[in-house]
Structure formats: structure tokens, C-alpha cells
Design a protein around this motif. Structure first.
Motif, short mmCIF file in Angstrom:
data_model
loop_
_atom_site.label_atom_id
_atom_site.label_comp_id
_atom_site.label_asym_id
_atom_site.label_seq_id
_atom_site.Cartn_x
_atom_site.Cartn_y
_atom_site.Cartn_z
N CYS A 254 -10.73 -0.93 -15.62
CA CYS A 254 -11.56 -2.11 -15.11
C CYS A 254 -10.87 -2.64 -13.97
CB CYS A 254 -11.67 -2.94 -16.29
SG CYS A 254 -12.48 -2.67 -17.69
N VAL A 255 -9.81 -2.73 -14.10
CA VAL A 255 -8.97 -3.27 -12.66
C VAL A 255 -9.22 -2.20 -11.39
CG1 VAL A 255 -6.71 -3.57 -11.46
CG2 VAL A 255 -7.09 -4.36 -13.93
N ALA A 256 -9.27 -0.95 -11.69
CA ALA A 256 -9.56 -0.23 -10.55
C ALA A 256 -11.14 -0.33 -10.29
CB ALA A 256 -9.31 1.29 -11.09
N LEU A 257 -11.94 -0.32 -11.11
CA LEU A 257 -13.32 -0.26 -10.92
C LEU A 257 -13.59 -1.68 -9.94
CD1 LEU A 257 -16.07 1.18 -11.81
CD2 LEU A 257 -16.30 -0.81 -13.47
N VAL A 258 -13.17 -2.72 -10.43
CA VAL A 258 -13.40 -4.15 -9.43
C VAL A 258 -12.88 -3.75 -8.17
CG1 VAL A 258 -12.89 -6.60 -9.32
CG2 VAL A 258 -13.26 -5.51 -11.34
N PHE A 259 -11.44 -3.43 -8.05
CA PHE A 259 -11.08 -3.05 -6.60
C PHE A 259 -12.05 -1.87 -6.04
CE2 PHE A 259 -8.05 -0.38 -4.16
CZ PHE A 259 -7.55 -1.53 -3.24
N GLY A 260 -12.42 -0.92 -6.48
CA GLY A 260 -13.04 0.02 -5.87
C GLY A 260 -14.47 -0.47 -5.42
N ILE A 261 -15.20 -1.15 -6.19
CA ILE A 261 -16.35 -1.78 -5.92
C ILE A 261 -16.18 -2.82 -4.66
CG2 ILE A 261 -18.46 -3.24 -6.50
CD1 ILE A 261 -18.28 -2.05 -9.26
N ARG A 262 -15.18 -3.63 -4.89
CA ARG A 262 -14.95 -4.68 -3.88
C ARG A 262 -14.56 -4.03 -2.42
NH1 ARG A 262 -16.42 -8.14 -0.71
NH2 ARG A 262 -14.78 -9.07 0.57
N VAL B 283 -4.98 -5.06 6.01
CA VAL B 283 -4.00 -5.08 4.95
C VAL B 283 -4.42 -6.16 3.87
CG1 VAL B 283 -1.49 -5.11 4.30
CG2 VAL B 283 -2.35 -3.79 6.17
N VAL B 284 -4.73 -7.34 4.80
CA VAL B 284 -4.95 -8.42 3.84
C VAL B 284 -6.06 -8.48 2.79
CG1 VAL B 284 -5.58 -11.05 3.99
CG2 VAL B 284 -3.76 -10.01 5.27
N ARG B 285 -7.02 -7.68 3.34
CA ARG B 285 -8.49 -7.53 2.80
C ARG B 285 -8.16 -6.51 1.49
NH1 ARG B 285 -13.93 -7.91 5.76
NH2 ARG B 285 -14.05 -9.46 4.37
N VAL B 286 -7.35 -5.51 1.69
CA VAL B 286 -6.94 -4.65 0.37
C VAL B 286 -6.51 -5.51 -0.44
CG1 VAL B 286 -5.60 -2.59 -0.07
CG2 VAL B 286 -7.02 -2.39 1.95
N LEU B 287 -5.13 -6.28 -0.21
CA LEU B 287 -4.45 -6.94 -1.04
C LEU B 287 -5.27 -7.96 -1.53
CD1 LEU B 287 -1.24 -8.06 1.12
CD2 LEU B 287 -1.41 -6.68 -1.06
N ASP B 288 -6.28 -8.66 -1.17
CA ASP B 288 -7.35 -9.52 -1.48
C ASP B 288 -8.33 -8.99 -2.53
OD1 ASP B 288 -8.48 -12.27 -1.00
OD2 ASP B 288 -10.25 -10.87 -1.21
N ALA B 289 -8.76 -7.60 -2.28
CA ALA B 289 -9.43 -6.90 -3.37
C ALA B 289 -8.56 -6.61 -4.54
CB ALA B 289 -10.04 -5.73 -2.72
N ALA B 290 -7.23 -6.31 -4.41
CA ALA B 290 -6.33 -6.08 -5.64
C ALA B 290 -6.37 -7.65 -6.41
CB ALA B 290 -5.17 -5.55 -4.94
N GLY B 291 -5.97 -8.55 -5.72
CA GLY B 291 -5.98 -10.01 -6.20
C GLY B 291 -7.19 -10.21 -7.06
N LEU B 292 -8.35 -9.99 -6.49
CA LEU B 292 -9.68 -10.11 -7.10
C LEU B 292 -9.61 -9.49 -8.38
CD1 LEU B 292 -12.54 -11.37 -6.40
CD2 LEU B 292 -13.14 -9.15 -6.20
N ALA B 293 -9.35 -8.36 -8.41
CA ALA B 293 -9.31 -7.36 -9.64
C ALA B 293 -8.49 -7.60 -10.65
CB ALA B 293 -9.22 -5.91 -9.09
N VAL B 294 -7.12 -7.93 -10.29
CA VAL B 294 -6.14 -8.56 -11.27
C VAL B 294 -6.56 -9.86 -11.93
CG1 VAL B 294 -3.72 -8.95 -11.54
CG2 VAL B 294 -4.30 -7.07 -10.19
N PHE B 295 -7.01 -10.90 -11.03
CA PHE B 295 -7.24 -11.96 -11.46
C PHE B 295 -8.50 -11.94 -12.52
CE2 PHE B 295 -5.19 -15.18 -8.37
CZ PHE B 295 -3.76 -14.40 -8.46
N ALA B 296 -9.27 -11.06 -12.12
CA ALA B 296 -10.67 -11.15 -13.03
C ALA B 296 -10.47 -10.72 -14.48
CB ALA B 296 -11.73 -10.27 -12.36
#
Lengths: 211, 211, 211
Positions: free
Chosen positions: B183-191, B94-107
Motif C-alpha cells: 500500500c505504501v509503495a502504491l501510493v508513492f508510485g501513483i503520486r 528530491v523534495v518532491r520524491v521525499l514529499d511523495a514518500a511522506g504522503l504515502a507513509v502518512f496516509a
């Protein structure tokens, strides 16, 4: 806005810079660094917190690199450590007292400067804490060790407590020299108490500690 | 300029801050730091990228230290990690999914803020990337380890790709909420794809690997 | 104010960026980092000093993240190191000459930019020194090693000497292209002399060394 008298502020700043620079120089000597490394770690420990404070509140160039008196005091303390480091270690109790004084002055002074720059209360508390512990963090990161403030002692909490009180005094408009001095004395006193009583912040339970 | 809705932006920021703060707290627990160390690493991981972003674009004091909601969320996540860290480790997926979401939103959010401040396209891409990975770098440097982003996984590249796309959309004047979300979804998806498929960035040939 | 010709300044900057980026890439390869880690350490080593300079004098966003030519040169050098690093190590003497040139250009150029921004003399000297050695410090901290400048060689002192001379020339109003070039040549010459003669800064006496 009420702040510390300029001359008194400078005198207190110089005490803090001197104490923090000794701590930086001692870490550098222990790591076997050369003369330049000793001077850089002394300056980083003494001036790093103030540089972070000024960058965060947008007051550039930071006073830590533009006021020759602060830099000169840091270099002087670095040279003293380089030349007489066995002696400096012998007076490590004096250094710890000076260090607690530096912590108190930097925390309260950092918050006051942030309030004077018009930042929000939460930011002013944090800027005070960063002013107080930022230099030691830079010192330890450059020396290749986990910052002491993160792992060893009740160090940053008194600084944050003092910053919170001074920001509250500003918020409720009860700022006075008396309040400032009480906050400085409180941070100093709690820190010295932690040193004397060997009090530490709590640690997380290890998995092995669980029942 | 079109940006994310303020309330939505805050909600997404809080998700990112929460996830990054958990990661910071877990690293601190593994290193045996005390309560204050856990809270500082949580806050550094969660807020460090945004602080770098704001210092680089000259928007001081950084929102990471002046908005009590972001700081409060980081401290809350740090406390949760301190108190319940074996449980937090159990939900590491769960933390890794949240982390990928954070990465996408912050970028994406970092690049949008940089564009709003009027910086050049190249700088806006880099500021987005630094917003996304800067906090994790500070976390690892303070914890005394080589930043994970430099050595382990396809982590920063999706962030830079998303930042590049959002800056291109701004440049060609085709910015819309749809583009931002893609763009947010793309970063999240690739990560997430990299996590699931265990994809890594290529490594240099060792001398011994040469024919 | 007299400064270096813009095209010449850019050409020199690119030499410095290229040399420092090679050094960052080589450290990353030695640490076993992946492609992204190599590129980040190359960019951090090449651009970190200039970013610190611009943040300290309040000129944001820093040119190191907004000028695509500097960033592009750093990425190019990082790619070259990633692909051909055994070859780059074979020409390590060439890299050291380039590195000394970068040190000289960054120190003098950093001080000139700080003077142009109207900062005090002491700050201008320090900003020059930080421009010259800051990138290497970031490189080493990210790579998990004590910064080389603190422990190995007469590296920062020639930079600070050159910065002091250029600030003195500004103060006494005798700035000219000739003076600028003499300062650059002096830093380069002293640094190359230290490399060739293997001169180091003095170390503190160990307790065991005392009589």
C-alpha cells in the motif's frame, strides 16, 4: 500542583480576553465586516487560543465556549469596538500594552494548564505558545490575511521563551508564585521592548541579496 | 493488531516530517515571512496532519506536539530552508520524491492508527487522507493561498486509495507487513507517476466550454 | 433526554448536508478547482460544522467522518455540482431554501446534541451556532475568501437565536417535540425572511461617515 489563584487567574484571563477581542474587532472593522463579523472576530481572537489549548489537551468542552464570563467579556469588547472604533484606534498604544499583557498571561497560563493535565514538557511549551498566538491566527485567517504573527514582529518568541521557562521550573520542581510572576513579567517585558524598539525577527536572504 | 515496527514507523515518520517541513519552509520563504514564520509554516506543514488525526480519533495530546523528535525534525528542516533556501529550491526534485514518500507513509500510517483506535472503516479511510494532506492545507491557509491539494494535482486521490486498501485489508483480516508495504509503495508510485507524467484531476466544464 | 426521532434526525441531517455540500461545490467550481477540490469543498461545507461540534464536546471520532451516509450524501452533492453546475446555479433559489433548512436543523440539532453531552447552557448555544455556520466558514477559508457569514447577511443570528431558545427550553424543562419544531421553523423562517427582504446586519460607521 501550584497554579495561579483562581480569582487572580480569572482576572488576568479577562484582561487578555479583552485586549485580544479589541484586536479582533479592529481587524473586522478595517475589513468592513458587519456587526456579527465584528463580534465573531472579537470572540475568535480572544477565545481561539484557549479553545485550541483545551482541544489539544483533551479538556472538552473548552472553557472558552463554556465560561460565560470569558465569552461575555469578548462580546463586550467587540461591541465597544463596533460602536467606538475610531476611539479604540486612538488608544492603540493602550491596546498594545493590554495585548502584551494578554500574550504573557495566555502563554504562562496555557503551559500551566497543560502541565496540570499531565502532558509532556515539549507539548506543554507548545500548548502555551499556541494559547498565546492561536487566537490571533484564527482572527487573521478568517479576515483573509496572512497571520500577523508570521510576518511582522517579535511576537511569538517571547511567549515560547516564557513557556519554556515555566515548564523548566516545573521539571526542576522550583515552581512558585514568584517564578510564575517572573515568567509573566519577562514575556510582557520582552514583547513591550520589541514594540518600543521596533525589533523584528530576522528574514531569509532574498536571492537578489546574495553576493 | 499488526502495525509497522515502532522504530521503522518513527524512521518513516521522520522522512515524512522532514519533507513536509521543507515544503512549508519554502512556501514561507516565497511569502517573505520572517524566521519565526518559516519555522511555524514548516512545523504546521509537517505536523498539522498528524495533529488533526489525533484530535479526530480523540488521542490527545497529539503526538505531533508531544514527541520532541518529530517537532525537532520539523524545526531542523525549517532552519535548513531558512538558511539555504536557494539550495533547497535547486533540489526541488528530491523534495518532491521525499514529499511523495511522506504522503504515502502518512496516509497508511494514519489509517493504521485510526483502525488501532477502533474507529469505523469510513472514518479510518478519511483519517488517513486527512493525515496525509491536512498539514499541507494548514500550510497554505496560513500562507494565504488556496490549498495546493485543491487546485493543482493528483495528490490526495492516491492517499485515499491507499487508505481504502489498508482499511479493506484490515476488514478482511489479511493485514500483513507485505500488505502494508504494498500500500505504501502504491501510493508513492501513483503520486510519482502523476508528478512525472504531469497528470491532473479533471476540472469542471466552464460555461463557455459548453456546446 | 428528549431528542428528535433518530430516523427523522437522519433525514433532516441529510437535507442539511445535501444543501451545504451544493454550496461548497458551487464555490469550488467558481474558484476553478478540479474534481477533488469540488468534492473536498462540498464535504468540508457539509460536514465541517458537525466535526467542530463533536470535537468541541469531545465525542470523537466525529459522526461527520464516521457515518458513511452523511459522507456519501456530501460526495453525491459534490458530484452533482461538478457535472451539472450550470444547472445547479439555475436553481439557486431552491439551494437557498435548502440552505436555510440546513441552517435551522444544524443549529437546533447541534444544541440538542451538546445538551445531551452534558455541557453548560452557554456552550450549548455556541455549539449549535458553530454546527450551523462552521462548515461554511471552513469552505470559505479553504477557498481563499473571507467567510460569507462574516460579511454578507443575517445568517448566523437566527441560528444563535434558535439555539438560545432550545437551550432555554431545556433549562426550564419544557422540552417537547413541539418546542423543537417551533425552534427549527423559527430559524428557517427568519433566515428566509432575511433572504427575501434582503435584510443585513448593521455595519460599523466608517470614519468618513462621521459628522
Amino acid at each position: 500542583m501550584l497554579t495561579l489563584d483562581t480569582h487572580l487567574q480569572l482576572a488576568l484571563d479577562l484582561v487578555g480576553v479583552f485586549a485580544f477581542a479589541l484586536s479582533g474587532g479592529l481587524v473586522a472593522v478595517k475589513k468592513g465586516l458587519d456587526l456579527f463579523g465584528v463580534l465573531v472576530l472579537a470572540a475568535a481572537a480572544a477565545l481561539g487560543g484557549g479553545v485550541m489549548r483545551d482541544v489539544l489537551i483533551g479538556d472538552t468542552p473548552p472553557v472558552g465556549i463554556s465560561d460565560w464570563r470569558l465569552l461575555g467579556m469578548a462580546v463586550l469588547a467587540g461591541l465597544i469596538t463596533f460602536l467606538f472604533h475610531p476611539g479604540v484606534e486612538h488608544i492603540s498604544r493602550v491596546v498594545r500594552v493590554l495585548d502584551a499583557a494578554g500574550l504573557a498571561v495566555f502563554a504562562i497560563g496555557g503551559s500551566l494548564k497543560a502541565l496540570g493535565a499531565g502532558v509532556d514538557p515539549v507539548a506543554a511549551v507548545l500548548v502555551g505558545g499556541i494559547t498565546a498566538v492561536g487566537g490571533g491566527m484564527v482572527r487573521d485567517v478568517l479576515a483573509g490575511q496572512v497571520p500577523e504573527v508570521l510576518r511582522r514582529e517579535l511576537y511569538a518568541l517571547p511567549a515560547l521563551l516564557g513557556s519554556t521557562l515555566i515548564v523548566a521550573a516545573h521539571h526542576w520542581d522550583v515552581m512558585s508564585f514568584g517564578v510564575i510572576w517572573v515568567c509573566v513579567a519577562l514575556v510582557f517585558g520582552i514583547r513591550m521592548g520589541a514594540v518600543i524598539l521596533d525589533v523584528h525577527a530576522p528574514r531569509p536572504l532574498r536571492t537578489g541579496d546574495l553576493p
